[in-house]
Design a protein around this motif. Structure first.
Motif, PDB file in Angstrom:
ATOM      1  N   THR A  82      37.604  35.062  37.396  1.00  0.00           N
ATOM      2  CA  THR A  82      39.251  34.225  37.719  1.00  0.00           C
ATOM      3  C   THR A  82      40.185  34.665  36.943  1.00  0.00           C
ATOM      4  N   ALA A  83      40.263  34.885  35.236  1.00  0.00           N
ATOM      5  CA  ALA A  83      41.806  35.476  34.877  1.00  0.00           C
ATOM      6  C   ALA A  83      41.837  36.785  35.291  1.00  0.00           C
ATOM      7  N   VAL A  84      40.360  37.110  35.238  1.00  0.00           N
ATOM      8  CA  VAL A  84      40.770  39.207  35.675  1.00  0.00           C
ATOM      9  C   VAL A  84      41.597  39.063  37.087  1.00  0.00           C
ATOM     10  N   HIS A  85      40.881  38.441  38.109  1.00  0.00           N
ATOM     11  CA  HIS A  85      41.615  38.319  39.544  1.00  0.00           C
ATOM     12  C   HIS A  85      42.623  38.593  39.832  1.00  0.00           C
ATOM     13  N   ALA A  86      43.328  37.125  39.128  1.00  0.00           N
ATOM     14  CA  ALA A  86      44.380  36.554  39.241  1.00  0.00           C
ATOM     15  C   ALA A  86      45.788  37.813  38.759  1.00  0.00           C
ATOM     16  N   THR A  87      45.466  38.446  37.998  1.00  0.00           N
ATOM     17  CA  THR A  87      46.494  39.773  37.610  1.00  0.00           C
ATOM     18  C   THR A  87      45.872  40.953  38.615  1.00  0.00           C
ATOM     19  N   GLY A  88      45.738  40.335  40.106  1.00  0.00           N
ATOM     20  CA  GLY A  88      45.306  42.320  41.107  1.00  0.00           C
ATOM     21  C   GLY A  88      44.509  42.970  40.685  1.00  0.00           C
ATOM     22  N   MET A  89      43.657  43.069  39.877  1.00  0.00           N
ATOM     23  CA  MET A  89      42.667  43.798  39.404  1.00  0.00           C
ATOM     24  C   MET A  89      41.061  43.270  40.174  1.00  0.00           C
ATOM     25  N   VAL A  90      40.109  44.228  39.312  1.00  0.00           N
ATOM     26  CA  VAL A  90      38.953  43.519  40.144  1.00  0.00           C
ATOM     27  C   VAL A  90      38.139  44.474  38.002  1.00  0.00           C
ATOM     28  N   ALA A  98      40.347  50.422  30.161  1.00  0.00           N
ATOM     29  CA  ALA A  98      40.558  49.786  29.086  1.00  0.00           C
ATOM     30  C   ALA A  98      42.588  49.456  29.461  1.00  0.00           C
ATOM     31  N   VAL A  99      43.486  50.053  29.827  1.00  0.00           N
ATOM     32  CA  VAL A  99      44.474  49.759  29.296  1.00  0.00           C
ATOM     33  C   VAL A  99      45.271  48.457  30.185  1.00  0.00           C
ATOM     34  N   ALA A 100      44.294  48.631  31.154  1.00  0.00           N
ATOM     35  CA  ALA A 100      44.302  47.442  32.207  1.00  0.00           C
ATOM     36  C   ALA A 100      44.243  45.760  31.912  1.00  0.00           C
ATOM     37  N   ALA A 101      42.185  46.729  31.281  1.00  0.00           N
ATOM     38  CA  ALA A 101      41.711  45.158  30.515  1.00  0.00           C
ATOM     39  C   ALA A 101      42.357  44.842  29.599  1.00  0.00           C
ATOM     40  N   SER A 102      43.651  45.233  28.515  1.00  0.00           N
ATOM     41  CA  SER A 102      44.055  44.466  27.731  1.00  0.00           C
ATOM     42  C   SER A 102      45.089  43.912  28.083  1.00  0.00           C
ATOM     43  N   ARG A 103      45.131  44.350  29.191  1.00  0.00           N
ATOM     44  CA  ARG A 103      46.299  42.829  29.567  1.00  0.00           C
ATOM     45  C   ARG A 103      46.152  41.948  29.730  1.00  0.00           C
ATOM     46  N   VAL A 104      45.050  41.514  30.204  1.00  0.00           N
ATOM     47  CA  VAL A 104      44.244  39.966  30.429  1.00  0.00           C
ATOM     48  C   VAL A 104      43.647  39.683  28.870  1.00  0.00           C
ATOM     49  N   ILE A 105      44.349  38.218  28.393  1.00  0.00           N
ATOM     50  CA  ILE A 105      43.556  37.211  27.659  1.00  0.00           C
ATOM     51  C   ILE A 105      42.569  36.361  27.249  1.00  0.00           C
ATOM     52  N   HIS A 106      41.109  36.514  27.257  1.00  0.00           N
ATOM     53  CA  HIS A 106      40.703  35.220  28.100  1.00  0.00           C
ATOM     54  C   HIS A 106      39.448  34.962  27.239  1.00  0.00           C
ATOM     55  N   ARG A 115      35.403  48.244  34.922  1.00  0.00           N
ATOM     56  CA  ARG A 115      35.210  50.350  35.380  1.00  0.00           C
ATOM     57  C   ARG A 115      36.409  50.039  35.678  1.00  0.00           C
ATOM     58  N   ALA A 116      37.062  49.305  36.935  1.00  0.00           N
ATOM     59  CA  ALA A 116      38.337  49.550  37.639  1.00  0.00           C
ATOM     60  C   ALA A 116      38.518  50.571  38.337  1.00  0.00           C
ATOM     61  N   ASP A 117      36.756  50.867  38.873  1.00  0.00           N
ATOM     62  CA  ASP A 117      36.382  51.648  39.608  1.00  0.00           C
ATOM     63  C   ASP A 117      37.383  51.292  41.350  1.00  0.00           C
ATOM     64  N   ALA A 118      37.906  52.228  42.007  1.00  0.00           N
ATOM     65  CA  ALA A 118      38.366  52.406  43.442  1.00  0.00           C
ATOM     66  C   ALA A 118      36.986  52.036  44.365  1.00  0.00           C
ATOM     67  N   ALA A 119      36.369  52.230  44.463  1.00  0.00           N
ATOM     68  CA  ALA A 119      34.946  51.121  44.829  1.00  0.00           C
ATOM     69  C   ALA A 119      34.798  50.109  44.944  1.00  0.00           C
ATOM     70  N   ASP A 120      35.029  49.798  43.763  1.00  0.00           N
ATOM     71  CA  ASP A 120      34.726  47.507  43.512  1.00  0.00           C
ATOM     72  C   ASP A 120      35.577  47.162  43.939  1.00  0.00           C
ATOM     73  N   SER A 121      35.482  45.802  44.218  1.00  0.00           N
ATOM     74  CA  SER A 121      36.159  45.087  44.771  1.00  0.00           C
ATOM     75  C   SER A 121      35.443  43.530  44.501  1.00  0.00           C
ATOM     76  N   VAL A 122      36.952  42.578  44.840  1.00  0.00           N
ATOM     77  CA  VAL A 122      36.585  41.017  43.926  1.00  0.00           C
ATOM     78  C   VAL A 122      35.770  40.438  45.030  1.00  0.00           C
ATOM     79  N   GLU A 123      35.483  40.737  46.366  1.00  0.00           N
ATOM     80  CA  GLU A 123      33.305  39.700  46.584  1.00  0.00           C
ATOM     81  C   GLU A 123      32.689  40.442  46.429  1.00  0.00           C
ATOM     82  N   ALA A 124      32.490  41.866  45.378  1.00  0.00           N
ATOM     83  CA  ALA A 124      32.101  42.808  44.392  1.00  0.00           C
ATOM     84  C   ALA A 124      31.424  41.311  43.684  1.00  0.00           C
TER      85      ALA A 124
END
Length: 516
Positions: free
Chosen positions: A143-151, A80-88, A174-183
């Motif tokens: 695109t906005a999420v990945h631009a911050t380095g997150m998935v 949630a904290v990570a998602a709050s930093r992306v405004i789109h 979800r920001a789980d460690a097992a997730d990826s940009v490709e997924a």
């Protein structure tokens, strides 16, 4: 489903906060600010979703509560904290994340509307233009999420929300460690496939309660055009290429640009004039349109067939002419390694393709090292019954490393006699599991101590660290072609997040062994 919305005004309860410490109740005010008004539902992770109102800013909110808080809620709060930093505009706004130990909750935007899952449940598959528009919005959000380095890690018809005003938003990162940009990017292919067919391709983008794609005898999903009429060829190609792991996934930015082009063409109803897909799979600065990989393979295959036919007729012509050409016969002989030479010697023919080795229930067992409860004994048979609907259903753990109780768990395969092996194919219920293959010389016995010896003595096929797999199906190789094997251990060392509730869990649906 996590239902969120926007624009719904409701007056706060004039009686003030309701102080409770058990289950949340209508009228209760959290953090002296967020008043709960209606329990909407429970989401896929078992969290309660409430419609509420921010009594300070007088705006509607969605409140997602989890019991308990503390360590078990860390992942939810961090996401949630990570998602709050992306405004789109295509992402649900996150306003607050609070941990009270007894419970934790995330406060976010409320959007009047419904999920893509519910929309298709009511209306059926969408027309191509609307499917493109929705996928375009989702890709733009990624695109906005990945631009911050997150998935995002949770792109799904249940988290793709369609507002009453037509706005499409992506929720519940979800920001789980097992997730990826490709997924994330391949999941956009899943969104397209679901919007066009009403089916969610489990093996390609993740297990779900939604109906799986229709598949052929080889397990490949039927293309959207095979399911229903009226889908343009370019959209069919794009959808299937995104789902095909043999085709390199584009960056979210490139996919957004392509979908934007298709979206504009759909608005002008110029479906047949769009032309080939323009994102370049391999990257680089080329602006030449990239063709579908499947079409390229078909073209290459056709050239190979033509060349083979030409070679056959050429050889026949030489042989029938009665005038042998030394240079020609040398070239023809170079491709016939299995033919004996003048001295009677022969060169070994290439090894044949590996074949599936039949496995039966008496050839497999569960390996559960010490400190495990050995509750899963007997379930190994479900992994070799050629039925993906049955599975070894593992227990739930509090952490991905089996709650620090053991190094992992696995299925031991005991072949009747040593065999030359090629690969192991595994199907699991949820992406994100870490799996490796280990081999040994004997089975010390189906006991706690025997399992301890197996984990200690067996050797991994690969020296590299085991990584979480991005999908539901995995093929592992690395067997020495000059060695024969009799005992093979399929070993899970890390569990993915449980899709049906709290904790970490995965089911092993099928294990197939291939050899010569």
């Amino acid at each position: 489903m996590t239902q969120v919305g926007e624009g719904h005004e409701t007056a706060a309860d004039e009686a003030g906060p309701v102080l409770t410490f058990g289950a949340p109740a209508v009228g209760e005010i959290l953090a002296e600010r967020y008043q709960l008004e209606q329990h909407v539902n429970n989401d896929s992770a078992g969290r309660q979703v409430w419609r509420g109102i921010d009594v300070v800013l007088r705006r509607p909110v969605a409140v997602v509560l989890r019991h308990p808080g503390g360590d078990s809620a860390t992942e939810m709060l961090q996401a949630a904290v990570a998602a709050s930093r992306v405004i789109h505009p295509n992402l649900v706004g996150v306003y607050d994340a609070i941990d009270e130990q007894q419970r934790a909750y995330v406060v976010r935007e409320w959007v009047d509307g419904e999920s893509l899952r519910d929309l298709l449940g009511a209306e059926g598959p969408l027309d191509p233009a609307r499917a493109i528009a929705i996928a375009h919005s989702v890709a733009d959000a990624l695109t906005a999420v990945h631009a911050t380095g997150m998935v995002h890690g949770n792109v799904h018809p249940g988290t793709t929300l369609i507002g009453d005003d037509g706005r499409v938003v992506l929720a519940d990162a979800r920001a789980d460690a097992a997730d990826s940009v490709e997924a994330d990017v391949r999941a956009v292919g899943g969104i397209l496939y679901f919007a066009l067919t009403g089916h969610w391709p489990h093996a390609e983008v993740g297990r779900s309660a939604l109906p799986d794609a229709t598949r052929d005898s080889s397990g490949n999903p039927a293309a959207p055009r095979q399911v229903r009429a009226g889908i343009p060829a370019y959209l069919d190609d794009l959808t299937m290429d995104l789902l095909d792991r043999r085709v390199a996934a584009p960056a979210a930015e490139a996919l957004t640009a392509e979908l934007g082009r298709l979206d504009a063409a759909a608005e002008d109803e110029e479906f047949e004039d769009v032309g080939p897909l323009r994102f370049v799979q391999g990257g680089g600065g080329s602006t030449e349109p990239a063709r579908s990989t499947r079409k390229i393979l078909l073209g290459v295959g056709a050239l190979v067939v033509i060349a083979a036919i030409g070679l056959i007729f050429g050889i026949r012509a030489i042989n029938s002419s009665g005038k042998p050409d030394p240079s020609a016969s040398t070239v023809a002989g170079a491709g016939t390694a299995a033919e004996p030479d003048a001295g009677g010697d022969s060169t070994a023919a290439p090894q044949s393709d590996p074949v599936k080795i039949p496995l039966t229930a008496d050839m497999v067992r569960i390996v559960d090292p010490p400190r495990g409860e050995r509750k899963d004994t007997g379930e190994a048979k479900y992994t070799v019954d050629d039925d993906s609907d049955t599975a070894w259903e593992m227990s739930r753990y509090d952490s991905p490393d089996f709650g620090n109780l053991k190094d992992g768990m696995g299925v031991l395969i005991h072949l009747p006699e040593p065999r030359t092996l090629a690969e192991v194919r595994i199907e699991v219920s949820t992406p994100g599991a870490a799996i490796d293959i280990r081999t040994g010389k004997t089975d010390p016995g189906d006991t706690s101590n025997g399992d301890k010896q197996i984990v200690k003595q067996y050797t991994k096929l690969s020296d590299t660290d085991t990584e979480a797999i991005p999908g539901n199906k995995l093929t592992l190789s690395g067997f020495d072609p000059d060695q024969k094997y009799q005992y093979v251990l399929v070993f899970l060392t890390k569990l993915p997040k449980n899709e049906d509730g709290p904790g970490y869990k995965v089911n092993v649906n099928e294990i197939e062994l291939y050899g010569y």
